[in-house]
Write an enzyme that holds these catalytic residues in place. Structure first.
Site, PDB file in Angstrom:
ATOM      1  N   HIS A   1       0.836  -1.207   0.000  1.00 41.00           N
ATOM      2  CA  HIS A   1       0.000   0.000   0.000  1.00 41.00           C
ATOM      3  C   HIS A   1       0.870   1.255   0.000  1.00 41.00           C
ATOM      4  O   HIS A   1       0.694   2.157  -0.835  1.00 41.00           O
ATOM      5  CB  HIS A   1      -0.905  -0.025   1.238  1.00 41.00           C
ATOM      6  CG  HIS A   1      -1.715   1.215   1.433  1.00 41.00           C
ATOM      7  ND1 HIS A   1      -3.066   1.279   1.175  1.00 41.00           N
ATOM      8  CD2 HIS A   1      -1.375   2.453   1.881  1.00 41.00           C
ATOM      9  CE1 HIS A   1      -3.516   2.483   1.444  1.00 41.00           C
ATOM     10  NE2 HIS A   1      -2.511   3.230   1.876  1.00 41.00           N
ATOM     11  N   GLU A   2       1.820   1.309   0.925  1.00 39.75           N
ATOM     12  CA  GLU A   2       2.663   2.494   1.035  1.00 39.75           C
ATOM     13  C   GLU A   2       3.588   2.647  -0.170  1.00 39.75           C
ATOM     14  O   GLU A   2       3.966   3.765  -0.524  1.00 39.75           O
ATOM     15  CB  GLU A   2       3.479   2.436   2.323  1.00 39.75           C
ATOM     16  CG  GLU A   2       2.645   2.419   3.603  1.00 39.75           C
ATOM     17  CD  GLU A   2       1.692   3.602   3.703  1.00 39.75           C
ATOM     18  OE1 GLU A   2       1.999   4.670   3.131  1.00 39.75           O
ATOM     19  OE2 GLU A   2       0.631   3.454   4.353  1.00 39.75           O
TER      20      GLU A   2
ATOM     21  N   HIS B   1       1.926   4.858  -2.696  1.00 38.61           N
ATOM     22  CA  HIS B   1       2.104   6.288  -2.404  1.00 38.61           C
ATOM     23  C   HIS B   1       3.523   6.748  -2.731  1.00 38.61           C
ATOM     24  O   HIS B   1       3.732   7.797  -3.350  1.00 38.61           O
ATOM     25  CB  HIS B   1       1.824   6.558  -0.921  1.00 38.61           C
ATOM     26  CG  HIS B   1       0.398   6.371  -0.517  1.00 38.61           C
ATOM     27  ND1 HIS B   1      -0.665   6.890  -1.227  1.00 38.61           N
ATOM     28  CD2 HIS B   1      -0.158   5.735   0.563  1.00 38.61           C
ATOM     29  CE1 HIS B   1      -1.793   6.584  -0.621  1.00 38.61           C
ATOM     30  NE2 HIS B   1      -1.517   5.881   0.456  1.00 38.61           N
TER      31      HIS B   1
END
Length: 435
Positions: free
Chosen positions: A25-26, A29
Protein backbone atom coordinates in the site's frame (compact mmCIF):
# COMPACT_ATOMS: atom_id res chain seq x y z
CA UNK A 1 3.42 -31.19 13.59
CA UNK A 2 1.17 -30.64 16.63
CA UNK A 3 -1.80 -28.29 16.65
CA UNK A 4 -0.10 -25.62 18.77
CA UNK A 5 2.76 -25.25 16.31
CA UNK A 6 0.33 -25.17 13.38
CA UNK A 7 -1.72 -22.51 15.17
CA UNK A 8 1.36 -20.36 15.76
CA UNK A 9 2.46 -20.90 12.15
CA UNK A 10 -0.92 -19.60 10.97
CA UNK A 11 -0.55 -16.44 13.05
CA UNK A 12 3.00 -15.88 11.76
CA UNK A 13 1.87 -16.34 8.16
CA UNK A 14 -0.97 -13.86 8.63
CA UNK A 15 1.39 -11.32 10.25
CA UNK A 16 3.71 -11.66 7.25
CA UNK A 17 0.81 -11.24 4.83
CA UNK A 18 -0.33 -8.19 6.81
CA UNK A 19 3.11 -6.58 6.61
CA UNK A 20 3.35 -7.27 2.88
CA UNK A 21 -0.10 -5.75 2.31
CA UNK A 22 0.78 -2.60 4.26
CA UNK A 23 4.19 -2.25 2.59
CA UNK A 24 2.55 -2.71 -0.82
CA UNK A 25 0.00 0.00 0.00
CA UNK A 26 2.66 2.49 1.03
CA UNK A 27 4.77 1.60 -2.00
CA UNK A 28 1.93 2.92 -4.15
CA UNK A 29 2.10 6.29 -2.40
CA UNK A 30 5.91 6.33 -2.43
CA UNK A 31 6.41 5.46 -6.10
CA UNK A 32 3.89 7.99 -7.42
CA UNK A 33 5.11 10.74 -5.06
CA UNK A 34 8.67 10.26 -6.33
CA UNK A 35 7.37 10.09 -9.90
CA UNK A 36 5.91 13.58 -9.48
CA UNK A 37 9.02 14.97 -7.76
CA UNK A 38 7.62 15.17 -4.21
CA UNK A 39 10.27 14.68 -1.54
CA UNK A 40 9.55 11.74 0.77
CA UNK A 41 11.77 11.67 3.90
CA UNK A 42 10.23 8.50 5.38
CA UNK A 43 8.67 5.19 4.32
CA UNK A 44 7.58 3.18 7.36
CA UNK A 45 5.68 -0.07 7.82
CA UNK A 46 4.01 -0.17 11.24
CA UNK A 47 3.74 2.31 14.10
CA UNK A 48 5.55 2.86 17.37
CA UNK A 49 9.26 2.35 18.02
CA UNK A 50 11.45 1.73 14.99
CA UNK A 51 13.03 -1.75 15.05
CA UNK A 52 14.92 -1.40 11.77
CA UNK A 53 15.62 1.40 9.30
CA UNK A 54 18.01 2.27 6.53
CA UNK A 55 18.41 5.48 4.57
CA UNK A 56 18.75 5.20 0.83
CA UNK A 57 19.02 8.43 -1.06
CA UNK A 58 16.76 11.01 0.53
CA UNK A 59 14.30 8.48 2.04
CA UNK A 60 14.55 6.50 5.27
CA UNK A 61 13.00 3.04 4.93
CA UNK A 62 12.02 1.19 8.09
CA UNK A 63 9.86 -1.25 10.05
CA UNK A 64 8.19 -0.31 13.32
CA UNK A 65 7.13 -2.48 16.23
CA UNK A 66 3.32 -2.43 15.82
CA UNK A 67 2.13 -3.93 12.48
CA UNK A 68 -1.16 -2.02 12.50
CA UNK A 69 -0.58 0.26 9.53
CA UNK A 70 2.12 2.29 7.87
CA UNK A 71 2.86 5.66 6.34
CA UNK A 72 5.08 7.73 4.12
CA UNK A 73 5.94 11.30 5.08
CA UNK A 74 5.74 13.80 2.24
CA UNK A 75 6.97 17.37 2.57
CA UNK A 76 4.29 20.07 2.36
CA UNK A 77 1.09 18.05 2.69
CA UNK A 78 -0.76 21.28 3.56
CA UNK A 79 -0.35 24.80 2.14
CA UNK A 80 0.85 27.65 4.41
CA UNK A 81 -1.75 29.55 6.40
CA UNK A 82 -3.54 32.60 5.10
CA UNK A 83 -0.71 34.77 6.43
CA UNK A 84 1.93 32.63 4.74
CA UNK A 85 3.28 31.18 7.97
CA UNK A 86 3.62 27.48 8.78
CA UNK A 87 4.52 27.42 12.47
CA UNK A 88 2.00 26.95 15.30
CA UNK A 89 1.02 30.24 16.90
CA UNK A 90 -2.55 30.00 18.30
CA UNK A 91 -3.89 29.44 21.79
CA UNK A 92 -7.22 28.15 20.45
CA UNK A 93 -7.29 24.33 20.74
CA UNK A 94 -9.09 23.90 17.41
CA UNK A 95 -6.86 26.39 15.62
CA UNK A 96 -3.83 24.82 17.24
CA UNK A 97 -4.75 21.44 15.72
CA UNK A 98 -4.73 23.02 12.27
CA UNK A 99 -1.43 24.81 12.79
CA UNK A 100 0.26 21.77 14.38
CA UNK A 101 -0.69 19.65 11.37
CA UNK A 102 0.58 22.34 9.01
CA UNK A 103 3.84 22.69 10.90
CA UNK A 104 4.41 18.91 11.00
CA UNK A 105 4.04 18.70 7.21
CA UNK A 106 7.01 21.04 6.85
CA UNK A 107 9.40 19.21 9.16
CA UNK A 108 12.79 18.55 7.57
CA UNK A 109 12.16 21.27 5.00
CA UNK A 110 15.42 21.89 3.17
CA UNK A 111 16.59 24.57 0.74
CA UNK A 112 15.29 23.70 -2.69
CA UNK A 113 12.20 21.90 -1.39
CA UNK A 114 9.98 24.83 -2.37
CA UNK A 115 9.39 23.13 -5.74
CA UNK A 116 8.95 19.63 -4.23
CA UNK A 117 6.01 20.22 -1.87
CA UNK A 118 2.95 17.98 -2.09
CA UNK A 119 0.39 20.79 -2.11
CA UNK A 120 2.12 22.52 -5.08
CA UNK A 121 1.34 19.60 -7.38
CA UNK A 122 -1.70 19.85 -9.61
CA UNK A 123 -4.84 18.28 -8.13
CA UNK A 124 -4.86 15.33 -10.54
CA UNK A 125 -1.32 14.42 -9.49
CA UNK A 126 -2.28 14.56 -5.81
CA UNK A 127 -5.30 12.36 -6.52
CA UNK A 128 -3.02 9.79 -8.17
CA UNK A 129 -0.57 9.85 -5.25
CA UNK A 130 -3.30 9.32 -2.65
CA UNK A 131 -5.28 6.81 -4.74
CA UNK A 132 -2.19 4.74 -5.54
CA UNK A 133 -2.03 3.26 -2.02
CA UNK A 134 -5.57 1.80 -1.88
CA UNK A 135 -5.31 0.84 -5.54
CA UNK A 136 -2.25 -1.28 -4.78
CA UNK A 137 -4.33 -3.20 -2.21
CA UNK A 138 -7.00 -3.77 -4.85
CA UNK A 139 -4.36 -4.99 -7.32
CA UNK A 140 -2.90 -7.35 -4.70
CA UNK A 141 -6.36 -8.66 -3.80
CA UNK A 142 -7.15 -9.30 -7.49
CA UNK A 143 -3.80 -11.01 -8.09
CA UNK A 144 -4.24 -13.31 -5.08
CA UNK A 145 -7.87 -14.06 -5.91
CA UNK A 146 -7.39 -14.76 -9.61
CA UNK A 147 -4.21 -16.72 -8.91
CA UNK A 148 -5.81 -18.99 -6.32
CA UNK A 149 -9.21 -19.39 -8.00
CA UNK A 150 -7.85 -20.18 -11.47
CA UNK A 151 -5.13 -22.57 -10.30
CA UNK A 152 -6.18 -24.16 -7.01
CA UNK A 153 -9.88 -23.50 -7.41
CA UNK A 154 -12.78 -23.03 -5.06
CA UNK A 155 -14.84 -25.41 -2.99
CA UNK A 156 -18.36 -25.74 -4.27
CA UNK A 157 -21.30 -28.10 -4.41
CA UNK A 158 -21.38 -30.61 -7.25
CA UNK A 159 -23.85 -33.13 -8.63
CA UNK A 160 -22.06 -35.88 -6.71
CA UNK A 161 -23.91 -37.59 -3.86
CA UNK A 162 -22.24 -37.28 -0.46
CA UNK A 163 -25.10 -38.88 1.46
CA UNK A 164 -28.76 -39.85 1.19
CA UNK A 165 -31.41 -38.69 3.64
CA UNK A 166 -33.55 -41.64 4.73
CA UNK A 167 -36.64 -39.59 5.52
CA UNK A 168 -38.23 -36.23 4.74
CA UNK A 169 -37.38 -33.62 7.38
CA UNK A 170 -38.35 -30.01 6.94
CA UNK A 171 -35.05 -28.14 6.49
CA UNK A 172 -36.34 -25.45 8.82
CA UNK A 173 -36.20 -28.00 11.67
CA UNK A 174 -33.01 -28.20 13.71
CA UNK A 175 -32.53 -31.96 13.43
CA UNK A 176 -31.02 -34.44 11.01
CA UNK A 177 -32.23 -37.76 12.42
CA UNK A 178 -35.48 -39.39 11.43
CA UNK A 179 -38.38 -39.53 13.87
CA UNK A 180 -41.30 -41.97 13.92
CA UNK A 181 -43.86 -40.94 11.36
CA UNK A 182 -41.39 -39.18 9.00
CA UNK A 183 -42.04 -40.30 5.41
CA UNK A 184 -39.31 -42.05 3.46
CA UNK A 185 -37.31 -39.65 1.28
CA UNK A 186 -37.72 -39.94 -2.52
CA UNK A 187 -33.94 -40.43 -3.00
CA UNK A 188 -33.75 -43.30 -0.49
CA UNK A 189 -36.86 -44.97 -1.87
CA UNK A 190 -35.53 -44.77 -5.45
CA UNK A 191 -32.15 -46.32 -4.52
CA UNK A 192 -29.85 -43.29 -4.80
CA UNK A 193 -26.51 -44.13 -3.13
CA UNK A 194 -23.54 -42.27 -1.71
CA UNK A 195 -20.87 -41.99 -4.40
CA UNK A 196 -23.36 -41.65 -7.28
CA UNK A 197 -23.04 -38.66 -9.59
CA UNK A 198 -26.22 -37.25 -11.09
CA UNK A 199 -25.65 -36.53 -14.80
CA UNK A 200 -29.19 -35.91 -16.03
CA UNK A 201 -32.61 -34.97 -14.66
CA UNK A 202 -35.74 -35.91 -16.58
CA UNK A 203 -33.56 -36.67 -19.62
CA UNK A 204 -31.78 -33.28 -19.65
CA UNK A 205 -28.04 -33.27 -18.83
CA UNK A 206 -26.99 -31.38 -15.70
CA UNK A 207 -23.36 -30.44 -15.14
CA UNK A 208 -23.50 -28.22 -12.08
CA UNK A 209 -25.23 -28.07 -8.72
CA UNK A 210 -27.17 -24.83 -9.29
CA UNK A 211 -28.88 -26.23 -12.38
CA UNK A 212 -29.71 -29.53 -10.69
CA UNK A 213 -30.96 -27.79 -7.54
CA UNK A 214 -33.27 -25.51 -9.53
CA UNK A 215 -34.75 -28.44 -11.46
CA UNK A 216 -35.37 -30.46 -8.32
CA UNK A 217 -37.07 -27.47 -6.67
CA UNK A 218 -39.30 -26.95 -9.71
CA UNK A 219 -40.43 -30.61 -9.86
CA UNK A 220 -43.18 -32.46 -7.97
CA UNK A 221 -44.24 -36.05 -8.58
CA UNK A 222 -42.53 -38.72 -10.72
CA UNK A 223 -39.11 -37.90 -12.18
CA UNK A 224 -36.19 -39.66 -13.87
CA UNK A 225 -32.75 -39.20 -12.35
CA UNK A 226 -29.79 -40.53 -14.32
CA UNK A 227 -26.69 -41.33 -12.27
CA UNK A 228 -23.20 -42.59 -12.94
CA UNK A 229 -22.32 -45.52 -10.66
CA UNK A 230 -19.18 -47.66 -11.01
CA UNK A 231 -18.72 -46.53 -14.60
CA UNK A 232 -22.31 -47.26 -15.64
CA UNK A 233 -25.32 -45.00 -16.17
CA UNK A 234 -28.46 -45.98 -14.28
CA UNK A 235 -31.93 -44.41 -14.43
CA UNK A 236 -33.69 -44.02 -11.09
CA UNK A 237 -37.37 -43.09 -10.77
CA UNK A 238 -38.09 -41.13 -7.57
CA UNK A 239 -41.37 -39.39 -6.81
CA UNK A 240 -40.47 -35.91 -5.57
CA UNK A 241 -42.45 -34.39 -2.71
CA UNK A 242 -42.88 -30.91 -1.26
CA UNK A 243 -40.60 -29.80 1.55
CA UNK A 244 -39.59 -26.60 3.35
CA UNK A 245 -36.26 -25.54 1.81
CA UNK A 246 -34.16 -22.34 2.07
CA UNK A 247 -35.18 -19.57 -0.30
CA UNK A 248 -32.69 -18.51 -3.00
CA UNK A 249 -32.18 -15.12 -4.63
CA UNK A 250 -31.95 -14.40 -8.36
CA UNK A 251 -28.27 -15.38 -8.35
CA UNK A 252 -29.00 -18.80 -6.86
CA UNK A 253 -27.60 -17.92 -3.42
CA UNK A 254 -29.40 -18.76 -0.19
CA UNK A 255 -31.13 -15.68 1.18
CA UNK A 256 -29.89 -14.43 4.56
CA UNK A 257 -31.37 -14.42 7.13
CA UNK A 258 -32.78 -17.83 6.31
CA UNK A 259 -36.35 -17.96 5.09
CA UNK A 260 -38.07 -21.14 3.92
CA UNK A 261 -40.39 -21.88 1.01
CA UNK A 262 -42.27 -24.93 -0.29
CA UNK A 263 -40.42 -26.59 -3.18
CA UNK A 264 -39.67 -29.96 -4.74
CA UNK A 265 -37.48 -32.27 -2.63
CA UNK A 266 -35.33 -35.29 -3.49
CA UNK A 267 -33.41 -35.86 -0.26
CA UNK A 268 -29.64 -36.09 -0.62
CA UNK A 269 -26.52 -34.11 0.32
CA UNK A 270 -24.41 -32.90 -2.56
CA UNK A 271 -20.70 -33.56 -2.58
CA UNK A 272 -18.34 -30.58 -2.28
CA UNK A 273 -15.19 -30.44 -4.38
CA UNK A 274 -12.41 -27.97 -5.09
CA UNK A 275 -12.12 -27.17 -8.79
CA UNK A 276 -10.40 -24.34 -10.73
CA UNK A 277 -12.65 -21.56 -12.01
CA UNK A 278 -12.57 -19.99 -15.45
CA UNK A 279 -11.51 -16.37 -15.95
CA UNK A 280 -15.15 -15.34 -16.38
CA UNK A 281 -16.29 -17.18 -13.25
CA UNK A 282 -13.44 -15.68 -11.25
CA UNK A 283 -14.30 -12.19 -12.51
CA UNK A 284 -17.92 -12.64 -11.46
CA UNK A 285 -16.89 -13.80 -7.99
CA UNK A 286 -14.42 -10.93 -7.61
CA UNK A 287 -17.20 -8.50 -8.55
CA UNK A 288 -19.48 -10.11 -5.97
CA UNK A 289 -16.71 -9.83 -3.39
CA UNK A 290 -16.33 -6.09 -4.01
CA UNK A 291 -20.10 -5.53 -3.93
CA UNK A 292 -20.39 -7.44 -0.66
CA UNK A 293 -17.49 -5.42 0.72
CA UNK A 294 -19.24 -2.15 -0.11
CA UNK A 295 -22.45 -3.37 1.53
CA UNK A 296 -20.48 -4.46 4.61
CA UNK A 297 -18.87 -1.03 4.97
CA UNK A 298 -22.26 0.69 4.63
CA UNK A 299 -23.81 -1.70 7.18
CA UNK A 300 -20.93 -1.33 9.65
CA UNK A 301 -22.53 1.28 11.97
CA UNK A 302 -25.58 -0.94 12.38
CA UNK A 303 -23.43 -3.82 13.63
CA UNK A 304 -21.91 -1.88 16.52
CA UNK A 305 -24.75 -2.61 19.02
CA UNK A 306 -24.49 -6.35 18.35
CA UNK A 307 -20.72 -6.17 18.66
CA UNK A 308 -21.02 -4.35 21.98
CA UNK A 309 -23.53 -6.89 23.31
CA UNK A 310 -21.31 -9.79 22.21
CA UNK A 311 -18.34 -8.18 23.99
CA UNK A 312 -19.82 -6.83 27.20
CA UNK A 313 -23.17 -8.61 27.35
CA UNK A 314 -24.40 -12.14 26.76
CA UNK A 315 -25.04 -11.80 23.03
CA UNK A 316 -23.66 -14.22 20.46
CA UNK A 317 -20.95 -13.08 18.05
CA UNK A 318 -22.49 -13.04 14.59
CA UNK A 319 -20.64 -14.85 11.79
CA UNK A 320 -20.62 -11.61 9.75
CA UNK A 321 -19.44 -9.52 12.69
CA UNK A 322 -16.52 -7.14 11.99
CA UNK A 323 -13.15 -8.79 12.65
CA UNK A 324 -9.90 -6.98 13.40
CA UNK A 325 -6.27 -7.92 13.01
CA UNK A 326 -6.28 -10.07 16.16
CA UNK A 327 -9.45 -11.88 15.12
CA UNK A 328 -8.12 -12.50 11.62
CA UNK A 329 -4.86 -13.85 13.07
CA UNK A 330 -6.82 -16.22 15.31
CA UNK A 331 -8.89 -17.42 12.36
CA UNK A 332 -5.71 -18.08 10.39
CA UNK A 333 -4.30 -20.02 13.34
CA UNK A 334 -7.47 -22.13 13.52
CA UNK A 335 -7.37 -22.61 9.77
CA UNK A 336 -3.93 -24.21 9.94
CA UNK A 337 -5.23 -26.84 12.38
CA UNK A 338 -8.16 -27.90 10.19
CA UNK A 339 -8.10 -31.50 8.98
CA UNK A 340 -8.31 -30.73 5.27
CA UNK A 341 -6.17 -31.07 2.13
CA UNK A 342 -3.30 -28.52 2.04
CA UNK A 343 -4.57 -26.92 -1.18
CA UNK A 344 -7.94 -26.24 0.45
CA UNK A 345 -6.26 -24.61 3.46
CA UNK A 346 -4.11 -22.53 1.11
CA UNK A 347 -7.17 -21.30 -0.80
CA UNK A 348 -8.90 -20.28 2.44
CA UNK A 349 -5.74 -18.50 3.65
CA UNK A 350 -5.45 -16.63 0.36
CA UNK A 351 -9.10 -15.63 0.62
CA UNK A 352 -8.49 -14.16 4.09
CA UNK A 353 -5.69 -12.01 2.65
CA UNK A 354 -7.92 -11.06 -0.28
CA UNK A 355 -10.71 -9.88 2.04
CA UNK A 356 -8.19 -7.98 4.19
CA UNK A 357 -6.82 -6.12 1.15
CA UNK A 358 -10.31 -5.39 -0.18
CA UNK A 359 -11.17 -3.94 3.24
CA UNK A 360 -8.04 -1.76 3.15
CA UNK A 361 -9.06 -0.49 -0.28
CA UNK A 362 -12.66 0.29 0.66
CA UNK A 363 -11.91 1.90 4.03
CA UNK A 364 -9.16 4.11 2.63
CA UNK A 365 -11.46 5.32 -0.14
CA UNK A 366 -13.94 6.79 2.35
CA UNK A 367 -13.89 10.60 1.77
CA UNK A 368 -12.87 11.34 5.35
CA UNK A 369 -9.63 12.68 6.75
CA UNK A 370 -7.16 11.33 7.75
CA UNK A 371 -7.92 8.54 5.26
CA UNK A 372 -6.58 8.66 1.71
CA UNK A 373 -10.09 9.32 0.45
CA UNK A 374 -10.22 12.54 2.48
CA UNK A 375 -7.14 13.90 0.72
CA UNK A 376 -8.56 12.80 -2.64
CA UNK A 377 -11.80 14.65 -1.87
CA UNK A 378 -9.81 17.77 -0.94
CA UNK A 379 -7.84 17.70 -4.20
CA UNK A 380 -11.00 17.17 -6.26
CA UNK A 381 -12.75 20.04 -4.46
CA UNK A 382 -9.76 22.31 -5.18
CA UNK A 383 -9.95 21.37 -8.86
CA UNK A 384 -13.67 22.18 -8.96
CA UNK A 385 -13.10 25.57 -7.26
CA UNK A 386 -10.29 26.55 -9.61
CA UNK A 387 -12.13 25.47 -12.76
CA UNK A 388 -15.26 27.30 -11.63
CA UNK A 389 -13.19 30.45 -10.99
CA UNK A 390 -11.69 30.25 -14.49
CA UNK A 391 -15.08 29.75 -16.12
CA UNK A 392 -16.54 32.81 -14.37
CA UNK A 393 -13.27 34.78 -14.72
CA UNK A 394 -12.80 35.12 -11.00
CA UNK A 395 -9.46 35.25 -9.14
CA UNK A 396 -7.79 31.89 -8.57
CA UNK A 397 -8.84 30.76 -5.06
CA UNK A 398 -5.52 28.92 -4.66
CA UNK A 399 -4.94 25.54 -3.00
CA UNK A 400 -7.70 24.14 -0.85
CA UNK A 401 -6.40 24.12 2.73
CA UNK A 402 -7.10 20.58 3.88
CA UNK A 403 -5.42 21.43 7.21
CA UNK A 404 -8.55 23.38 8.18
CA UNK A 405 -10.38 20.05 8.31
CA UNK A 406 -7.96 18.60 10.86
CA UNK A 407 -10.33 19.07 13.86
CA UNK A 408 -12.87 16.90 12.01
CA UNK A 409 -10.06 14.49 11.12
CA UNK A 410 -9.22 14.08 14.80
CA UNK A 411 -12.86 13.29 15.52
CA UNK A 412 -12.92 10.70 12.73
CA UNK A 413 -9.65 9.23 13.97
CA UNK A 414 -11.09 9.06 17.49
CA UNK A 415 -14.15 7.20 16.24
CA UNK A 416 -11.95 4.74 14.34
CA UNK A 417 -9.76 4.18 17.40
CA UNK A 418 -12.80 3.49 19.60
CA UNK A 419 -14.24 1.11 17.00
CA UNK A 420 -10.88 -0.65 16.64
CA UNK A 421 -10.64 -1.11 20.41
CA UNK A 422 -14.20 -2.51 20.53
CA UNK A 423 -13.39 -5.01 17.76
CA UNK A 424 -10.14 -5.91 19.53
CA UNK A 425 -12.00 -6.59 22.77
CA UNK A 426 -14.58 -8.69 20.92
CA UNK A 427 -11.85 -10.65 19.16
CA UNK A 428 -10.32 -11.48 22.53
CA UNK A 429 -13.33 -12.27 24.72
CA UNK A 430 -15.80 -13.56 22.13
CA UNK A 431 -13.99 -14.29 18.86
CA UNK A 432 -15.53 -15.33 15.57
CA UNK A 433 -14.91 -19.06 15.17
CA UNK A 434 -13.94 -20.84 11.98
CA UNK A 435 -16.90 -22.87 10.68
Amino acid sequence: MNETLLYVLGIVLFAFGLLVSIAWHELGHLSTAKLFGIRVPQYMVGFGPTIWSKKRGETEYGIKAIPAGGYIRMIGMFPPGDDGRIEARSTSPWRSMIEDAREASYEELRPGDETRLFYTRRPWKRVIVMFAGPFMNLVLAAALFFGSMMTLGMEGQTTGVAGVQKCVIEQSEKRDTCAPGDPVSPAFAAGLKEGDRIVAFNGTPVGDWDTLSDRIRDTLGPATVTVERAGQRIDLHPTLVTNKVPKKDEDGKVVQPLTYIDAGYLGFASKTEVAPLTFGETTDRMTDLLENGVHSVVALPGKIPGLWDATFGDGERADDSPVGVVGAARLTGELMTVDAPPERILVMFMNLLVMFNVSLFLFNMLPLLPLDGGHIAGALWESVRRHTARIFKRPDPGPFDVAKLMPAAYVVAGVFVCFTLLVLAADIVNPVKLT
